[in-house]
Scaffold this motif. Structure first.
Motif, short mmCIF file in Angstrom:
data_model
loop_
_atom_site.label_atom_id
_atom_site.label_comp_id
_atom_site.label_asym_id
_atom_site.label_seq_id
_atom_site.Cartn_x
_atom_site.Cartn_y
_atom_site.Cartn_z
N LYS A 6 7.79 2.59 -9.42
CA LYS A 6 8.82 1.51 -9.01
C LYS A 6 8.19 0.47 -8.04
O LYS A 6 9.04 -0.24 -7.35
N THR A 7 6.81 0.48 -7.79
CA THR A 7 6.25 -0.37 -6.80
C THR A 7 5.05 -1.00 -7.44
O THR A 7 4.49 -0.54 -8.30
N ILE A 8 4.73 -2.22 -6.56
CA ILE A 8 3.45 -2.99 -6.99
C ILE A 8 2.89 -3.19 -5.66
O ILE A 8 3.52 -3.26 -4.75
N ILE A 48 -7.14 0.02 -1.85
CA ILE A 48 -6.85 0.22 -3.38
C ILE A 48 -6.89 1.78 -3.54
O ILE A 48 -5.85 2.47 -4.17
N ARG A 49 -7.66 2.46 -3.02
CA ARG A 49 -7.57 3.94 -3.15
C ARG A 49 -6.27 4.65 -2.66
O ARG A 49 -5.71 5.29 -3.28
N ASP A 50 -6.15 4.14 -1.50
CA ASP A 50 -4.68 4.73 -0.82
C ASP A 50 -3.50 4.50 -2.03
O ASP A 50 -2.79 5.39 -2.35
N ALA A 51 -3.51 3.30 -2.49
CA ALA A 51 -2.47 2.89 -3.41
C ALA A 51 -2.47 3.87 -4.72
O ALA A 51 -1.42 4.17 -4.98
N LEU A 52 -3.58 4.02 -5.20
CA LEU A 52 -3.81 4.75 -6.45
C LEU A 52 -3.53 6.09 -6.20
O LEU A 52 -2.93 6.94 -6.96
N ASP A 53 -3.76 6.63 -5.15
CA ASP A 53 -3.64 8.15 -4.84
C ASP A 53 -2.05 8.29 -4.80
O ASP A 53 -1.60 9.32 -5.23
N TYR A 54 -1.46 7.34 -4.21
CA TYR A 54 0.22 7.45 -4.34
C TYR A 54 0.53 7.34 -5.78
O TYR A 54 1.69 7.83 -5.83
N GLY A 55 0.00 6.52 -6.38
CA GLY A 55 0.48 6.19 -7.91
C GLY A 55 0.76 4.97 -8.30
O GLY A 55 1.11 4.53 -9.30
N CYS A 56 0.73 3.79 -7.23
CA CYS A 56 0.80 2.65 -7.53
C CYS A 56 -0.20 1.93 -8.02
O CYS A 56 -1.42 2.03 -7.85
#
Length: 406
Positions: free
Chosen positions: A106-108, A119-127
């Motif tokens: 539910k995020t972008i 970028i890595r922090d967001a991808l680790d979360y699943g965004c």
């Protein structure tokens, strides 16, 4: 009865008759006795109201609340319960929504310029959906092309907006074609396009023009044999009124709805509202801590100011409606100043106020966007605490729920 029903319309900062009612006065007095000034009242019922008003005005558009104007847990939780999605721009915002169990899908992530660790922090979360507006930024995603998708942000200048966000970010239409072609070569999926016509945009035709130009790019990309674009992000900037001007958001969005109806049926539309959702939802309360007569005016020194909750006067070109809690009686030319030792710390000059005593309360309206979020603790004056009202949906017969943000 909900607390939001107590909250009056905007108070005229220039001496028109106030509409503060007795029940609201009693609520503010009670909170001031309990917690002390300064404080901000955040009414989640108003957050709900604003969200649903924009949903009705833009049917079929998925609204991603932009956290930056008021990144408060109660706002996130309230909107999540109403079905909202979220627009993130920093690792701190990622951490906030993650801590509140917001589903990553539910995020972008819409900051056009990012560090690799962002970028890595967001991808680790699943965004997994990000925004780019240049080749340099696009190439950062080569290492993540199996995980991430991108939106290409276009620039549509709007100098009449409060903040022309296309001045700092966005590419030309030709630039978008170049980025999309390069992404195809690199194996990076371009999910769609995005734009932001600027904060407090009062002319809906700015959206219409941007939508039409993006429509042309979407069709042009398909005609060139490149993968079809699936998403158009129309940004935020939807206006709210800081005075007595009526802004009917449904009527305002009518030409936007018409323009969106012309897009290919395969294109999903999203938006990033921020200010519209939260600006009316917060009210500030400060107290007079001293006063002096200067050049025929009374200067009232408050315990909140430009370096605190009124920071938007500098950072957001804000003009907030303010008045005394007890507004009756003859009014006199006055100045409202903040508590710090800096001479720039002045909230309002030549404002007509009744005669006030030390300890009297001053109320500011429309204080939800870019106020607490940009406040500092300069001179070691603590930021105003936020008191959350109506965070939980409940039976209307129950008394108002008040929860203190620690």
């Amino acid at each position: 009865m909900s607390v939001s029903s107590f909250v009056s319309p905007v108070i005229d900062a220039f001496g028109a008759e106030s509409t503060t009612n007795t029940t609201e006065i009693e609520l503010i007095e009670s909170l001031a006795r309990r917690y002390g000034a300064p404080f901000l009242m955040l009414d989640c019922d108003i957050v709900r109201r604003q969200y649903h008003a924009l949903k009705e005005a833009l049917p079929g558009v998925v609204l991603h609340f932009a956290l930056k104007p008021l990144p408060h847990p109660a706002v996130v939780s309230t909107l999540l319960a109403e079905g909202a999605s979220f627009d993130l721009a920093t690792t701190g915002e990622v951490e906030l929504v993650q801590s509140l169990n917001v589903p990553a899908d539910k995020t972008i992530h819409t900051h056009p310029i990012k560090r690799d660790r962002d970028i890595r922090d967001a991808l680790d979360y699943g965004c997994t959906v990000f925004v780019v507006d240049n080749i340099n930024e696009l190439e950062k995603f080569v290492a993540y092309r199996d995980q991430a998708e991108v939106l290409v942000r276009l620039s549509f200048r709007n100098p009449n907006a409060v903040s022309d966000l296309s001045k700092k970010f966005g590419c030309t239409e030709q630039g978008a074609y170049a980025i999309i072609a390069r992404a195809f070569e690199l194996g990076i999926k371009v999910k769609g396009l995005s734009f932001h016509v600027g904060s407090q945009t009062l002319d809906a035709d700015k959206y219409v023009h941007a939508i039409n130009r993006c429509d042309a790019v979407i069709r042009g990309v398909s005609s060139q044999g490149l993968p079809a674009l699936e998403v158009l992000d129309i940004g935020g900037g939807f206006p709210v009124s800081y005075d007595d001007t009526d802004v009917n958001i449904y009527s305002f969005c009518a030409p936007i709805r018409e323009a969106l109806a012309q897009l290919p049926a395969t294109v999903n539309v999203i938006a990033e509202p921020g200010r519209f959702i939260v600006a009316p939802a917060m009210t500030s309360v400060a107290s007079v801590m001293g006063q002096a007569e200067r050049d025929g005016e009374t200067w009232y020194y408050l315990d909140d100011g430009i370096y605190g909750s009124f920071s938007g006067i500098l950072f957001d070109h804000g003009h907030y409606p303010v008045d005394a809690l007890y507004w009756q009686g003859e009014r006199f030319p006055s100045v409202l100043a903040g508590p710090t030792c800096d001479s720039i710390d002045v909230i309002a000059e030549t404002i007509m106020l009744p005669k006030l005593n030390n300890g009297d309360l001053i109320v500011g309206r429309m204080m939800g966007a870019y106020t607490s979020a940009t406040a500092t603790e300069f001179n070691f004056f603590k930021k105003a605490q936020i008191i959350v009202l109506n965070e939980f949906v409940r039976d209307e017969s129950l008394a108002p729920v008040v929860a203190l943000e620690i």
